[in-house]
Write an enzyme that holds these catalytic residues in place. Structure first.
Site, PDB file in Angstrom:
ATOM      1  CB  ALA A  69      -0.911   0.001   1.221  1.00  0.00           C
ATOM      2  N   GLY A 114       0.122  -5.226   0.250  1.00  0.00           N
ATOM      3  CA  GLY A 114      -0.833  -5.228  -0.849  1.00  0.00           C
ATOM      4  C   GLY A 114      -0.283  -5.837  -2.121  1.00  0.00           C
ATOM      5  CD  GLU A 117      -3.602  -7.664   1.305  1.00  0.00           C
ATOM      6  OE1 GLU A 117      -4.410  -7.992   2.189  1.00  0.00           O
ATOM      7  OE2 GLU A 117      -3.305  -6.477   1.055  1.00  0.00           O
ATOM      8  CD  GLU A 137      -0.190  -5.922   5.243  1.00  0.00           C
ATOM      9  OE1 GLU A 137      -0.527  -5.846   4.053  1.00  0.00           O
ATOM     10  OE2 GLU A 137       0.432  -6.913   5.707  1.00  0.00           O
TER      11      GLU A 137
END
Length: 262
Positions: A69, A114, A117, A137
């Site tokens: 992210a 991310g 992910e 995270e």
């Protein structure tokens, strides 16, 4: 048109039926809004083309698939904007997971947060020796929120998933293959992309509707009781026989020729 999105995500036809989507947002492919919008646009193109069977997602940045992210962006937004940003990221991943084509993440560098992910939302993952994967995270007081806790657990099991997420460690490519986080490991520089393209070439031969049905039934195996899973398998096979490409495949087998699938 979003000029920023056009610049950080591009796509090209590698071979008939294979589209390569390339992320290029220096320095690390942080998943900011322009990159996420670019991925949406790349998916739009593959769906609209009608003849794309496999999409390979890769990076133009040496040492990075996608670093996660956009933390700098997170530092500037409020709760409502955080929700909207997360929804945009989750929507990209959900579209890859449910796409009418197969997808392969070509990982030749860091795939973190991310970025991992996104890779896990793809049908398959191929890694080279420079790949390192993780969901760190907890280091910033969050959890993986774009499918990470669910997809990682389904791929590697509870024990490995907890180890990876609670320690926030980076998993090297060889270990990632051993635990099922990546499907193939090509031990040469740039092996992630080369291996992904080689795998894509293998995937374009069989019937795409049958391949997508395999994905659906295998995914259902983790969610349904065994008896329900058997029933779902039967439903999928019957549908393929009645409306899929089975007629062409069976006739080609009888005629001793290569099937002409769409």
């Amino acid at each position: 048109m979003n000029d920023a999105a056009d610049q950080v995500v591009t796509w090209r036809t590698h071979a008939p039926g294979i589209q390569v989507v390339t992320m290029a947002r220096p320095p690390a492919n942080a998943l900011g809004v322009p990159l996420l919008e670019g991925l949406h646009r790349a998916i739009d193109h593959a769906e609209a083309a009608g003849d794309i069977k496999v999409v390979v997602v890769t990076s133009a940045l040496r040492g990075f698939f996608a670093a996660g992210a956009d933390i700098k962006h997170l530092a500037t937004i409020d709760a409502a904007s955080f929700t909207a940003y997360g929804d945009l990221m989750r929507a990209v991943n959900d579209r890859f997971a449910a796409a009418p084509f197969l997808s392969i993440a070509a990982i030749d560098g860091l795939a973190l947060g991310g970025g991992l992910e996104l890779a896990m939302a793809c049908t398959l993952r191929v890694a080279g020796p420079r790949a390192a994967l993780g969901l760190p995270e907890v280091k910033i007081g969050l959890i993986p929120g774009a499918g990470g806790t669910q997809r990682l657990t389904r791929l590697v099991g509870r024990s490995h998933a907890l180890d990876i997420m609670l320690t926030a460690r980076r998993v090297p490519a060889s270990e990632a293959q051993a635990i099922g986080l990546v499907d193939r490991f090509v031990d040469e520089d740039g092996g992630g992309e080369r291996g992904a393209l080689a795998l894509a070439a293998e995937l374009i031969g069989p019937s795409l509707p049958a391949q997508l049905a395999v994905v659906r039934t295998v995914d259902a195996a983790g969610d349904l009781p065994l008896a329900e899973g058997f029933r779902y398998e039967v439903e999928q096979e019957q549908e393929l026989f009645e409306t899929g490409e089975a007629a062409e495949g069976i006739r080609a087998f009888v005629d001793k020729r290569r099937p002409r699938f769409a």
